[in-house]
Each structure stands twice: as C-alpha cells, then as structure tokens.
Design a protein around this motif. Sequence first.
Motif, short mmCIF file in Angstrom:
data_model
loop_
_atom_site.label_atom_id
_atom_site.label_comp_id
_atom_site.label_asym_id
_atom_site.label_seq_id
_atom_site.Cartn_x
_atom_site.Cartn_y
_atom_site.Cartn_z
N GLY A 343 31.72 89.50 45.25
CA GLY A 343 32.36 89.40 46.74
C GLY A 343 33.68 88.73 46.17
N THR A 344 34.22 89.15 45.11
CA THR A 344 35.57 88.69 44.68
C THR A 344 36.83 89.73 45.32
N LEU A 472 36.83 82.87 44.17
CA LEU A 472 37.31 81.88 45.16
C LEU A 472 37.67 80.69 45.04
N ARG A 473 36.50 79.78 44.23
CA ARG A 473 36.57 78.62 43.87
C ARG A 473 37.91 78.28 43.08
N ARG A 475 40.81 79.80 43.21
CA ARG A 475 42.21 80.13 43.92
C ARG A 475 42.68 78.84 44.32
N ALA A 476 44.09 79.02 44.58
CA ALA A 476 44.90 77.64 44.59
C ALA A 476 44.49 77.07 46.11
N HIS A 477 44.68 78.08 47.23
CA HIS A 477 44.67 77.65 48.59
C HIS A 477 43.71 78.81 49.27
N PRO A 478 42.53 78.47 49.33
CA PRO A 478 41.58 79.34 50.03
C PRO A 478 41.51 79.22 51.45
N GLU A 479 42.10 77.97 51.95
CA GLU A 479 41.90 77.88 53.46
C GLU A 479 43.16 79.08 53.93
N MET A 480 44.06 79.21 53.20
CA MET A 480 45.19 80.07 53.63
C MET A 480 44.52 81.73 53.81
N LEU A 481 43.82 81.88 52.89
CA LEU A 481 42.95 83.22 52.87
C LEU A 481 42.00 83.17 54.11
N ASN A 512 31.67 84.11 47.39
CA ASN A 512 33.31 84.53 47.28
C ASN A 512 33.82 84.78 48.47
N VAL A 513 34.72 85.88 48.72
CA VAL A 513 35.13 86.36 49.84
C VAL A 513 34.32 86.88 50.76
N ARG A 514 33.34 87.29 50.24
CA ARG A 514 32.08 87.92 51.43
C ARG A 514 31.58 86.89 52.09
#
Length: 606
Positions: A343-344, A472-473, A475-481, A512-514
């Motif tokens: 899921g990355t 995903l954990r 990444r600096a700003h997952p909320e932006m994604l 992750n992203v999935r």
Amino acid sequence: MPDAFTREQIAASWDRCERQHRLTRDAARPILRLQASEIAPRLEQITERTGGRQGFFRQLASFAGDGKRCLVVTDADGVLVRLEMAGPWRGAEDWNGIALGSCWDERVAGTNGVAMALRAGRAFTVGGADHFYARLKPFACTGAPIFDAEGALVGAVNLVTFENGNAAEHYCARQFLDTAAERIQHQLFEQHFADSMIISVSSGAEGQALSGGGLIAVDEAGIILGATSAVQRIVGDRAPGKLKGQAFQAVFDMDSDVLAKVPERVLSIPTTTGRAMTLSAVLPKTAAPLPRTARPASPPRRRRLPPSLLELATGCKLMAARCAEAKMLFRAAMPFLVEGETGTGKSALIAALAGTSPVLKVDCATMGGTAADIDALRSVLSQARILSLMPEAAQEAATVLLDNIAEMPSEAQAELRRQLDEVEADRQGEDGEQPRIVGLSRQPLLDAVAEGRFRDDLYYLIAGARVALPPLRERAHPEMLAQVLATKIAGRRVDLSDEAAAMVRAHSFPGNVRELRAALSRALITASGDRLTPVDLRPTSIAAGAAIAAAPPAARAPRLVYDEATQIRDALTSSGWNVSEAARRLGMSRATINRKIKRHRLIRPS
C-alpha cells in the motif's frame, strides 16, 4: 514447437502441392516473377485499398533494419508488390533472391509463409524444411493477412529472415505482424464508418496488450454495420456466425444507447471465460452533442486515470526524492526495483511514470513452475519487445511490471534471466527501443537472496538500481495527502477538520496509502458536507486511539481538544442535521442527543 493447427495445415499444403499442383521439390527456378508493368497496377490497387498509407509499411520496415530480414507486402494473389528494407538496403528490388513481382501463390511457390497466411486468415510461419521447395529451406517467412474495413482480404504483410531454428523469433514475428495488420484494419474501419458510432471491444486480459481489441460500427437503430476481424475472437460464443446485421443488444445484453449517452467511458461485462469484456464508444463527428443531463441506465465504471508524481509525493520531501529517483531510472530505461510495504504506492508510482505508454503486469505470486506459467511469462516479455518496436511506440517503450517478484518460482527466474540477457544484448546492439523491466517487492528482495529463494545473479540484474518507498507513518504530513485523496475521490474539494487531521497523523496505517484511501472512501459515503471530521472517520478512530496509546510519548501527535459540543456539532453537520442518524453515529439515543443539543445551545444552520 509448432502447434497442432500449424502442423496440420503444413501437411495438408504439402499434400496439395504433390497431388493437385504437381510440383517438384528440387525445381531449379521454382518462383514465377511478373514484369514491372504487371506489378504497377497491383501496387496501385493495394495502396488504394489500404488508404494510401505507404509510410506505414516503411515504418514497419525499420524492424528489419540490420539487413538480416526484409519486409514484404503482397496482394491477395500472393504477388510481391513492395519490398521494404531499412538502412543501406532501402530501395533495393531484391533480397537474397526474393524480388519484386515474385508470385507466392501455393500453386506456384508451394508451401510458404505468404500463401499459408492468406489461406488460413491468420498469422502463419513457415520456416526451413517446412517449405515445399528445397531452395527455400534457408529462409523463414512469417505472414499476416490484411483485411479492409468490411473484412475482405486485401493482401498480406510478411517478414522474411534466415532460418535459425529459434521458435521464439517466429512467435515474436507473428505477434508483431498480426498487430500491424490489425492496426491497418482499424484505420480503414474508422475512415469507412466515420458517420456511425464506433464501439471498441477488448478482452481485458491482463498481460495481453497485443491483438486484444476490435471495433464495431453500430447504426442509430442499434444494428451492427460491421466489425473488425478481432471482434469475433473476443466475443466468442456470444455471436455465432457473422456479426453484421445482428442487433448489438442481442450480442452484448445491453442497449448501444447506454454507451452513446456517455461516450468514451468504459463499461465492463462478464464473459463465460470469467474475464471481463470492456466496451467504450466514440460518436460520429457529425453527431450533435447530447445534453449534459443524459445518463446511462446503469452508471458505467470510469476509466481510472494514473496519479501524478506530485500527488504521490504530497506533504513528504522523502517521497518526492524517491519519485524523482524513479523518474530518472525510468527515463533511462534500465531495470530497477521498487520496494516498500503493502500500500505504499509502488504500482501507482509506475502508473504515474508510464502515463499512456503500455504496461504489462505479471503477478509473480500467482505463478507456478509449470510450462504454462513459463510460456505466459515469455509471452508477456515478447509482447513488450514487440510493442516497443511498433511505430506508435517509438518514443515510449513498453514496461513489464513484475509484481511480488520475491515470490517468483525458480523456473520462472531462470527464464527471466535468459530474457533479460537478450534485452541487454539488443540494447547494446542499439536494435531499436527495448522494454523497461521493473520489479516490485513488499519486503527487501535481498532477504530472499540470503534465504536462497531468489537467484543472486538475477537480483543484481534487476536490482542494480533500487528505490525504497517510505511507509505512510514515516511521512511528514500525511494529513495533506489525505486531503488530496479525499478531494480526488469525491470529485470536489474536501477539507479535514483539525481534529480529523490529528487523527490521521496519529494512526499507524499498517495498510499505508491503500488503507487511508479506503478509510476516506468510507467516510465520504456518509459525510454530507465538504469537511471531514472524526465522526466521519470513526471506524479509523478506534485504531488511531490504540496507536496513540501504544506509541512512545515523543512519537505521539499533539492531542487537540475535541469536546462534547464539537463532537455533536460534527455529527449533526456530517449527517445533514438528521438527528436520528447523528445519534446512531455517536452511539446514543435520540432523546439523549436532543438533550445535549439543548444543553450546548446548538442551532441548525438556516
């Protein structure tokens, strides 16, 4: 080895040559040659019937650029009307005795590739001792018939080379010429039926990019006016006999108006083989535009566009650097490996890099060590090499995507190693564009090498360059994604409240992203506004709370105040001020939530 059909057809041809045509195998001059005055009208006729696109044959001849092959175009009688070679041989009228005006009809030239392709109506190879005449034994000829828009035989396009006993080369040539002939027919078909709705049909078989599509012309009443030769193969038992004159609805169990109302969208229907058949329509240019309110009876599945690199790297400089690194490797067309947890975004990264260029995917986790599995892998790699040589693909080579490469069986690894050696040899010899080979792995491939599950020599071929995608954990700003993904899923701008953004930052997201995309899709189903709150993300909040409790203090995201009044207001806003629905989401009764609405003086917006 030749299949049963090929062996049967060659044996039948030999029998006709001996019994009907009375030919002698050791004839000194077996091939009849016409005069120039007889060739000219035949060339003019085939030029007219193929739309005058002589440049197409010249482009195809670039495939025979080393002088070891030549491209031959014959008419329906098997008379050679064009002889194409690249480089210093261009313009010659003879190639090792194969000359303009020579007649390759079976009654004259015996068993040969041109005659067999014209007779069988499909790509056909006759090589070496399969030729009836002994003088043709040094050659191998692969031919593919050319049909016009209405399915009438126009001629054949053929590739002649020296016989070296390599069955893979014959297979490659058949697919190459079959695809070229199919594209010629598509061009003629689109011109001939320009005033009708044209529906494209494909089998949707993964890893089969060549000869996978056909065209159907339909009139206003839904009656099929014509179809290319590939369509009958795709529809199979759905339409016994000729398609022309049949009702489109009777063949495909749907009204053609469904496709006409939303053109260039993709509909998918099941087949008896279990594979999906995809359909999409192009309206005639003269047709008046349909009103925007028109919609099909059942919503079609939209074609999913590949993400952009900018989208994949949203809010994370590390991911942006990895995307830039992959972009350089992809442009250089060298084999490389993409590693990352499930899921990355490994497949999404390749889709973004490939754009509209063809991608053939092989899931190594589903492969076995059988001959059929090895043949399937060989077929995909061969198709990628052919696609990279097609004129339309001159600027963008095909990509072979080896998903879950760490789980590839040893037999398939040996075949892949051999194929990679051939690709590398062709690349060094500058023999046209070569396909890109990209491996994807959920765990470090080097671990599989250390455990003896993956060949070390193959590892260094495929993983000479390696791109590791961060989870995903990290990444600096997952909320932006999350905000970008929510907007893309909803088709409108969607924001996250401060509390929802904090929840996204706190969640570990093992998928992750999935997993993030699934959580957002679920939230958007129930959310009525353009702002997601923790109430909308409630299924994720349980895991988020566990992650916060388990994380060390330094790693925990700052906790924002999410008091009872804000929580109730978010639930009401998310449910469109449906009090019963808001109460259900918060796990309380309708009476309780009504008391709390009064206590916190919440007023429904006008």
